[in-house]
Every structure is written in C-alpha cells, then in structure tokens.
Design a protein around this motif. Structure first.
Motif, PDB file in Angstrom:
ATOM      1  N   LYS A   1     142.579  93.737  39.022  1.00 12.45           N
ATOM      2  CA  LYS A   1     143.000  92.468  38.436  1.00 12.45           C
ATOM      3  C   LYS A   1     141.923  91.983  37.461  1.00 12.45           C
ATOM      4  CE  LYS A   1     144.966  87.988  39.563  1.00 12.45           C
ATOM      5  NZ  LYS A   1     145.361  87.044  40.629  1.00 12.45           N
ATOM      6  N   GLY A   2     142.343  91.693  36.216  1.00 11.45           N
ATOM      7  CA  GLY A   2     141.404  91.235  35.184  1.00 11.45           C
ATOM      8  C   GLY A   2     140.475  92.309  34.682  1.00 11.45           C
ATOM      9  N   ILE A   3     140.879  93.585  34.784  1.00 13.97           N
ATOM     10  CA  ILE A   3     140.000  94.695  34.410  1.00 13.97           C
ATOM     11  C   ILE A   3     139.678  94.694  32.918  1.00 13.97           C
ATOM     12  CG2 ILE A   3     141.904  96.325  34.081  1.00 13.97           C
ATOM     13  CD1 ILE A   3     138.440  97.115  35.548  1.00 13.97           C
TER      14      ILE A   3
ATOM     15  N   ASP B   1     136.490  97.410  24.549  1.00 16.97           N
ATOM     16  CA  ASP B   1     137.838  96.869  24.385  1.00 16.97           C
ATOM     17  C   ASP B   1     138.875  97.792  25.038  1.00 16.97           C
ATOM     18  OD1 ASP B   1     137.937  99.028  22.722  1.00 16.97           O
ATOM     19  OD2 ASP B   1     137.929  97.869  20.850  1.00 16.97           O
ATOM     20  N   LYS B   2     140.139  97.496  24.720  1.00 18.05           N
ATOM     21  CA  LYS B   2     141.220  98.269  25.334  1.00 18.05           C
ATOM     22  C   LYS B   2     141.228  99.725  24.911  1.00 18.05           C
ATOM     23  CE  LYS B   2     144.935  96.143  24.354  1.00 18.05           C
ATOM     24  NZ  LYS B   2     146.402  95.991  24.355  1.00 18.05           N
TER      25      LYS B   2
ATOM     26  N   LYS C   1     135.188  94.154  29.127  1.00 20.22           N
ATOM     27  CA  LYS C   1     134.636  93.498  27.928  1.00 20.22           C
ATOM     28  C   LYS C   1     133.342  92.759  28.269  1.00 20.22           C
ATOM     29  CE  LYS C   1     135.812  90.203  24.285  1.00 20.22           C
ATOM     30  NZ  LYS C   1     134.696  89.275  24.495  1.00 20.22           N
ATOM     31  N   THR C   2     133.333  92.066  29.434  1.00 19.51           N
ATOM     32  CA  THR C   2     132.160  91.278  29.828  1.00 19.51           C
ATOM     33  C   THR C   2     130.995  92.187  30.220  1.00 19.51           C
ATOM     34  OG1 THR C   2     133.624  89.536  30.651  1.00 19.51           O
ATOM     35  CG2 THR C   2     131.346  89.488  31.400  1.00 19.51           C
TER      36      THR C   2
ATOM     37  N   TYR D   1     143.398  91.253  24.662  1.00 27.93           N
ATOM     38  CA  TYR D   1     142.746  91.799  25.843  1.00 27.93           C
ATOM     39  C   TYR D   1     143.703  92.032  26.980  1.00 27.93           C
ATOM     40  CZ  TYR D   1     138.452  90.916  23.371  1.00 27.93           C
ATOM     41  OH  TYR D   1     137.463  90.938  22.443  1.00 27.93           O
ATOM     42  N   GLY D   2     144.873  92.527  26.712  1.00 29.00           N
ATOM     43  CA  GLY D   2     145.681  93.090  27.778  1.00 29.00           C
ATOM     44  C   GLY D   2     146.998  92.418  28.042  1.00 29.00           C
TER      45      GLY D   2
END
Length: 453
Positions: free
Chosen positions: A59-61, A72-73, A66-67, A26-27
């Motif tokens: 930040k935390g994108i 996904d990416k 996903k949430t 996840y990144g």
C-alpha cells in the motif's frame, strides 16, 4: 499591470492543475478495480496491502519508492516486469531490497503490459473499498430464520402431547369412578371368585403361550447380541474434533485444492499419510488470515484466523518477521478417522492408479443421482462438502466384497488386456448373457489371502 495579473492568474491555474494531477503521476492514472483483479491473480501469494508477508506491504508503494530512493513509476515497471534483470544491471535500490528481504527471489512478470502495471499501482495507491464479508451475525440470523419453522413444529408437538396426557388422565378418572361403583355392587363378589389368585395358576392355564413368548424373547436376544457383535469396530458417521480446525469444504471445495497436494502418498503409496505441518505452511506462510466469502454457520473470520495462528504456534513461525523462531510447541495430535485393522492389507496405490477408472464408473452406475469425479470419494464420501470429515461408509469386509463383486476390471488397460486375455475369452463363453464381463472377484478379488495374510 493588467498583463502581469493575467500571467499571474494563469500561473496559479497551471500550478493547481499540476498539483491536482501529481497523484496521477504517482500511481493513480490506472484503473484500481482492474488492478485489484490483477493484484489478486499475480501478487497475493507473496504480498498484502497492509502488512509484510513474504515481500513488503504494497500500500502506497509508489510514494514510498519516490520518498526512499527518488525513483518514479518507470523504475517500478522495470522491477515488476523483470527484477532479476534490474538487479543484474547494478541498480543500487533493487539490490538493497533484495538483501533486505533475505535474498528471496521475486517472480518475473513479462506478460504484464504497461497498462496492467499501472492498474496494479493504482490499486496499491488508492484501493477501492472492499465489500464486507458476510458477518457471523448474518449466518446466525439465517440459521435462526431456518430454525423458526422447526421451533414452531416443536411447540405444536409439545402442546399435542400435553393434550394427549390430559385426555389420558380424564379417561383414568372415569375408569376409577366405574370401579368404585362396581365395588359397591353385588356383582363384585362373583367376579372375585372367578379370578386366578396365584402365578402358578396363571402359568398352568397359559403355559403354551408363556413358552412361546420365552422362545421369541430368546431369539430376539440372540439376534441382538449377534448384531451388536457384528458392528463392533464399525464407526460410520464418526467425526471427532481435531486440535486444529480444518474445513475440507473451504480447502477442497471452495478453493479447489487437489487431494494429493496434501495427501501426496495416497496415489503412489500403500497408505495415505497425515500431512505434516510443513505442508500447511507451504500456503499459510503467506496466508495469515481468512478472507474467503464462505463462513460456516456459527463461525466467523476471527475463528478461522485463530486456527491459522495455532499452525504458527506449532511450527514456530513469526508472521511479522517472516521467519522461523525455533520455538515451537508440541506436535499436533491429530485424531485418525480412517484406520484399517492390522490384519487387513489395503494398498492405496492399487485402487487409486490401477482401479481409478473402474471404481469411478462402477460407483456412478450404482449411484446415478450422486456421481463422483474423483476416485477418493468412492470410499471417503464427498470430502469437498464436509466442514468436519466423517467416516462416510461402513468399511466392513462385506462392504469391500460387494464392491469387488460389482466393479468391472478395466480391460482397456494394456496390461490387463494382455494378462487376462485367455480368462476374458473363457468368461465370454461361460457367461454369454453378461458379455464375458470381468469383475474384480473373477481375478481373485475375494480370495482370503488377497487381504489377510
């Protein structure tokens, strides 16, 4: 039983490896350092890591997408590379984001590779710790270090001055003692008889010297009055404080912003207008804080951030909601620095367009150690080095005439070459030693009617 335990242990190891690599999925499988460079080059105009600018905080994108949508990416790759195409395909989440942020079009980035996007996402997931900007205390300590020798010099001067005063007092005491002794002698009576006892006697004795001194004083007074009159309205070095602090060194020097981005009419208009606050908001809509490395002595990041907030107050901009509130304060009352008198005609476009090359060449010939690259600097000085703009030249009539007498007309200009063809040939014959060079005064540059009408 042993076989079951083996498989159990293998299962635990596999689960542990899966969990430890899930962050990478996840990144974090990119290069955050390279991602930081790409982010600053492509994204900072509309995005920040920790707050909403034009677009959302990033930040935390990866985890957020996903949430919120279970994506996904791969979805982020499609969005970043061509969000228009993704929206056109009917993607629900893409269109929700578009609606949420006031249908603001996001730029497409077909030039970014998969690795580039992975690096950017890695940076948003795990940004490297930034090096702290030089603090104001550093600037202050540097200033103190620089000022230390100056303070020492000042102390030495004070000590020497006190010693000189002490020596003068001792000398006066010695002379007074000599006078007391003289008063006690018989020579004093004879000395008093020889002295002049009235001003009339002094004037009668030294009237030629007195008249000469009066004449000199009259000449000096006349010169002083004339000099004072001639410098009325000349404000070289004038640099007033403005209601909002604006450093040309940061904007034009550090960030290389072209003069004409703000002073758009300087090139094609008669006057160079004071930019409106909307011009400031073209950039500061997205730049709500100062993150540059340069700090002027005595000023820190908080000072610059406060000045940006003044822009928002005067324009009625809400940086959190990214919209105008309609509640703005009074207009900014800028203090004008360069202002030609009403009886003087001056056209910016004539100098910036027609005279650009000629003015730059003339200035650089006269100032080989202080050359300029932009025509504006010939009159306004090196603005890109000024924190506070000041009047760099006299702007007197004599100053303008001297420039017209030394600046050659650009004869490579097609119009000038054809229009002044006969004049050029005439001057070649009249002034063979100069090669027939045509300066601005030769084509009427010092005629009264050119500037006063």
């Amino acid at each position: 039983m042993i076989s079951w335990r083996k498989h159990y242990k293998k299962g635990l190891i596999a689960i542990g490896l899966l969990l430890s690599t899930s962050a990478s999925i996840y990144g974090q499988d990119g290069d955050p350092k390279n991602g930081e460079k790409l982010f600053k080059a492509n994204c900072t105009a509309c995005h920040a890591l920790d707050k909403q600018v034009v677009g959302p905080a990033l930040k935390g994108i990866v985890e957020r997408v996903k949430t919120e949508a279970g994506l996904d990416k791969d979805w982020l790759h499609k969005w970043i590379r061509n969000n228009k195409e993704l929206r056109a395909s009917g993607d629900k989440y893409a269109n929700e984001i578009f609606e949420k942020f006031n249908k603001t079009e996001m730029q497409v980035f077909p030039n970014l590779t998969d690795k580039d996007i992975d690096d950017i996402l890695a940076y948003t997931t795990n940004p490297p710790v930034a090096e702290p900007a030089p603090a104001a205390t550093d600037a202050a300590s540097a200033a103190a270090t620089t000022a230390a020798p100056a303070d020492k010099t000042t102390t030495n001067i004070v000590i020497i001055s006190l010693l000189a005063i002490a020596a003068l007092l001792v000398w006066i005491l010695i002379k007074l003692r000599q006078l007391v002794k003289l008063g006690q002698s018989e020579d004093l009576a004879g000395l008093n008889e020889s002295r002049v006892k009235s001003f009339s006697e002094i004037y009668a004795k030294y009237h030629y010297i007195g008249k000469g001194l009066l004449a000199i004083l009259a000449i000096l007074a006349t010169y002083g009055i004339w000099n004072w009159i001639m410098w009325i309205g000349v404000y070289k070095g004038y640099k007033p404080e403005q209601p909002i602090y604006f450093s040309h060194k940061i904007h034009a020097g550090e960030n290389k912003i072209d003069c004409q981005l703000c002073h758009s009419s300087a090139k094609y208009g008669k006057v160079s207008e004071i930019p409106s606050m909307n011009v400031c908001m073209n950039c500061h809509r997205a730049i709500s804080e100062y993150n540059g490395k340069y700090l002027e002595t005595g000023k820190d990041k908080a000072f610059y951030d406060g000045e940006i907030k003044k822009i928002y107050e005067h324009t009625g901009w809400d940086p959190e909601k990214q919209q105008y509130t309609g509640k703005n304060t009074s207009p900014v009352e800028w203090t004008r620095i360069h202002n030609m008198p009403d009886f003087v005609y001056f056209n910016h476009s004539q100098h910036v367009i027609a005279g650009e090359k000629a003015i730059i060449n003339s200035f650089n010939k006269k100032n080989p150690d202080n050359k300029i690259d932009v025509v504006c600097k010939a009159c306004h000085g090196k603005i890109d080095t000024m924190n506070v703009v000041q009047m760099a030249n006299d702007f007197t009539m004599g100053w303008c005439i001297e420039c017209h007498r030394t600046t050659e007309v650009d004869m490579n200009n097609g119009y000038n070459k054809e229009y002044f063809k006969n004049l050029h040939e005439k001057l070649k014959k009249q002034y063979p030693q100069d090669g027939g060079k045509i300066t601005v005064d030769a084509i009427g540059g010092i005629e009264c009617g050119k500037c006063h009408y």
